[in-house]
Design a protein around this motif. Sequence first.
Motif, PDB file in Angstrom:
ATOM      1  N   SER A   7     -57.312 -80.349 -35.969  1.00 36.94           N
ATOM      2  CA  SER A   7     -55.955 -80.691 -35.559  1.00 36.94           C
ATOM      3  C   SER A   7     -55.146 -79.453 -35.173  1.00 36.94           C
ATOM      4  N   SER A   8     -55.183 -78.429 -36.026  1.00 40.64           N
ATOM      5  CA  SER A   8     -54.416 -77.219 -35.749  1.00 40.64           C
ATOM      6  C   SER A   8     -54.940 -76.506 -34.514  1.00 40.64           C
ATOM      7  N   ALA A   9     -56.277 -76.468 -34.373  1.00 39.76           N
ATOM      8  CA  ALA A   9     -56.869 -75.803 -33.212  1.00 39.76           C
ATOM      9  C   ALA A   9     -56.494 -76.524 -31.922  1.00 39.76           C
ATOM     10  N   ARG A  10     -56.526 -77.877 -31.967  1.00 43.63           N
ATOM     11  CA  ARG A  10     -56.166 -78.637 -30.769  1.00 43.63           C
ATOM     12  C   ARG A  10     -54.685 -78.471 -30.450  1.00 43.63           C
ATOM     13  N   ALA A  11     -53.848 -78.441 -31.474  1.00 45.40           N
ATOM     14  CA  ALA A  11     -52.415 -78.242 -31.246  1.00 45.40           C
ATOM     15  C   ALA A  11     -52.157 -76.868 -30.636  1.00 45.40           C
ATOM     16  N   ALA A  12     -52.878 -75.863 -31.150  1.00 42.49           N
ATOM     17  CA  ALA A  12     -52.727 -74.514 -30.595  1.00 42.49           C
ATOM     18  C   ALA A  12     -53.196 -74.468 -29.145  1.00 42.49           C
ATOM     19  N   GLU A  13     -54.284 -75.188 -28.852  1.00 39.24           N
ATOM     20  CA  GLU A  13     -54.801 -75.227 -27.480  1.00 39.24           C
ATOM     21  C   GLU A  13     -53.789 -75.879 -26.539  1.00 39.24           C
ATOM     22  N   ARG A  14     -53.182 -76.981 -27.009  1.00 37.12           N
ATOM     23  CA  ARG A  14     -52.159 -77.644 -26.183  1.00 37.12           C
ATOM     24  C   ARG A  14     -50.977 -76.725 -25.941  1.00 37.12           C
ATOM     25  N   GLU A  15     -50.574 -75.983 -26.976  1.00 34.31           N
ATOM     26  CA  GLU A  15     -49.437 -75.080 -26.823  1.00 34.31           C
ATOM     27  C   GLU A  15     -49.772 -73.943 -25.856  1.00 34.31           C
ATOM     28  N   ILE A  16     -51.001 -73.439 -25.941  1.00 34.64           N
ATOM     29  CA  ILE A  16     -51.422 -72.392 -25.010  1.00 34.64           C
ATOM     30  C   ILE A  16     -51.384 -72.913 -23.576  1.00 34.64           C
TER      31      ILE A  16
ATOM     32  N   GLY B 109     -48.705 -73.160 -18.398  1.00 40.30           N
ATOM     33  CA  GLY B 109     -48.017 -73.912 -17.355  1.00 40.30           C
ATOM     34  C   GLY B 109     -46.621 -73.375 -17.096  1.00 40.30           C
ATOM     35  N   LEU B 110     -45.914 -73.027 -18.191  1.00 42.77           N
ATOM     36  CA  LEU B 110     -44.569 -72.465 -18.034  1.00 42.77           C
ATOM     37  C   LEU B 110     -44.621 -71.109 -17.340  1.00 42.77           C
ATOM     38  N   LEU B 111     -45.636 -70.315 -17.704  1.00 41.37           N
ATOM     39  CA  LEU B 111     -45.767 -69.005 -17.070  1.00 41.37           C
ATOM     40  C   LEU B 111     -46.099 -69.149 -15.592  1.00 41.37           C
ATOM     41  N   HIS B 112     -46.977 -70.103 -15.304  1.00 42.92           N
ATOM     42  CA  HIS B 112     -47.319 -70.392 -13.908  1.00 42.92           C
ATOM     43  C   HIS B 112     -46.067 -70.782 -13.136  1.00 42.92           C
ATOM     44  N   GLN B 113     -45.258 -71.661 -13.725  1.00 42.96           N
ATOM     45  CA  GLN B 113     -44.026 -72.094 -13.063  1.00 42.96           C
ATOM     46  C   GLN B 113     -43.062 -70.934 -12.922  1.00 42.96           C
ATOM     47  N   SER B 114     -43.012 -70.064 -13.922  1.00 47.28           N
ATOM     48  CA  SER B 114     -42.127 -68.901 -13.851  1.00 47.28           C
ATOM     49  C   SER B 114     -42.525 -67.994 -12.693  1.00 47.28           C
ATOM     50  N   GLU B 115     -43.845 -67.821 -12.510  1.00 42.81           N
ATOM     51  CA  GLU B 115     -44.319 -66.996 -11.398  1.00 42.81           C
ATOM     52  C   GLU B 115     -43.920 -67.620 -10.071  1.00 42.81           C
TER      53      GLU B 115
END
Length: 531
Positions: A137-146, A151-157
């Motif tokens: 669960s924690s690993a999947r949550a971390a993966e989703r957050e990454i 995605g946010l960084l991509h949009q920022s670029e």
Amino acid sequence: MPGTAPDAVAPGHAPAPEVHAAVLAAVVESALDAVIVTDEKGIVVTINPAAETTFGYSREEAQGRSIASLIVPEHLRTAHDDGMARYQRTRVPHVLGKRVAMEAACKDGRIIPVELAITEVSLPDQRLFTANLRDLSSARAAEREINRQQGLLHQSEKLAALGSLLAGVAHELNNPLSVVLGQAMMLREEIAAPGDRAVAAQRVERIEAAAQRCARVVRSFLAIARQREAARQAFDLAPLLDQSIDLVIYGLQSGGVEIVRDYGTDLPMVFADPDQVQQIVINLLVNAGQAMERQVGEKRITIAARAGRGVLSLRFSDNGPGVPPAIAGRIFDPFFTTKPHGLGTGIGLSVSRGLAQANGGELLLAATEGQGAVFELTLPAASSQGVAGLPEAEVSSSEAPSGRWRVLVVDDETEVAEVIGEILETLGCVCVTARTGREAEALVSARGGFDAVISDLRMPDAGGAEFFRWLEKSHPDLARRTVFVTGDALGPAARLFLDGCDRPVIEKPFVPAEMRRIVAGVLAATGSSAG
């Protein structure tokens, strides 16, 4: 023996069985992962403290129950039972010694992702199986957050790139808008006085051409800015290259950069996401321009397009300093940049390569220092994908569904509603207008009999989304015959709603051909007119 520790085991003497058992018990009890021990029938013998914490059962609750009723979710029970039955027949466990990702159920009803590994324990009188389960669960949550942060960084670029294009976009809009205003005012003067109508017709053509240019610039800009999943389709690459150049030409020409277009002949259509391809092209053009900013003398970027075997190849070459061999292998790495602070995040080329690969293509550095930089972008040809790219034809009034169709047009801009009405009249439509969602609800309730709805999204006193939700409850058939027209393509709330309602969307500024084509398709699906 002197010097020997009291508890040391003499060579050749193994610990007693009870020592082994104590050690194994200690290992299982202290394991960080959940451990569940079952017999051959899948009945739980014991569980360790980590399993109690993970699944919520005490050891006493778990013992004597089948592992299926304990942690196997309902939708996996059949597969589990079939596997147990197969094991009972063959005595061959299919998942033994393998690491398997699956779902598991907890006592409180939660379904969690786990990694499972089963080990056989052979005893003199029976066979036991230990299931080691790691809660993911924690690993999947971390993966989703990454992924979300990427995605946010991509949009920022993308937004950073858009910021560098704003001056060029303003220039590209101001020029044709000057043509529109000037020609429109002169046209009004000529219509007021008797004169040659041919001159007036020419002015109308110039106004239309300038307005179309504005629309192309706006749509290209919005296409880059929006964040959505890839939508691959067949399209002609040359017009997209020209539109991309239009967005950056002002900034490049201001820096003394010449763009040479060498598109070749008989190019196949490309099968990719046009918005994402445009983003790659703009990234490469902006990078090339920035690389030559301090260069003295001739500055040139050449875009060459050639057809290959099942692909279309684009080469972006410049006569700048090129890429030093020492960093050539790193330029596609995320966050690697040689630009001064504030001119980029260092993910532009990395994102561009990712977009190329996501569309079935590739982006490579073809030449380095001393030759200028040459980047090669390859994209799959539509013909190699078995896709026929046919242009969408104009729909004339004679091709439209027959009958007098009643269409409700909802837009708080009266002039926009009037233009939509005039366009749809050529389809045999009688249009009724409303300025707000509330007014539209009242018209539908009082009159009814509408064959379709054309609605804006952002309006005072109930917008298009609220009106549509009302239609879904009160007039679901009419909701399925609704088309949205919006200039709010980038708004996150608007995008979320439009993605969820699954209705056609026409972005402003629209053209009559597109409006007639989409509305004709909706009317054709109604089967009969209300008139």
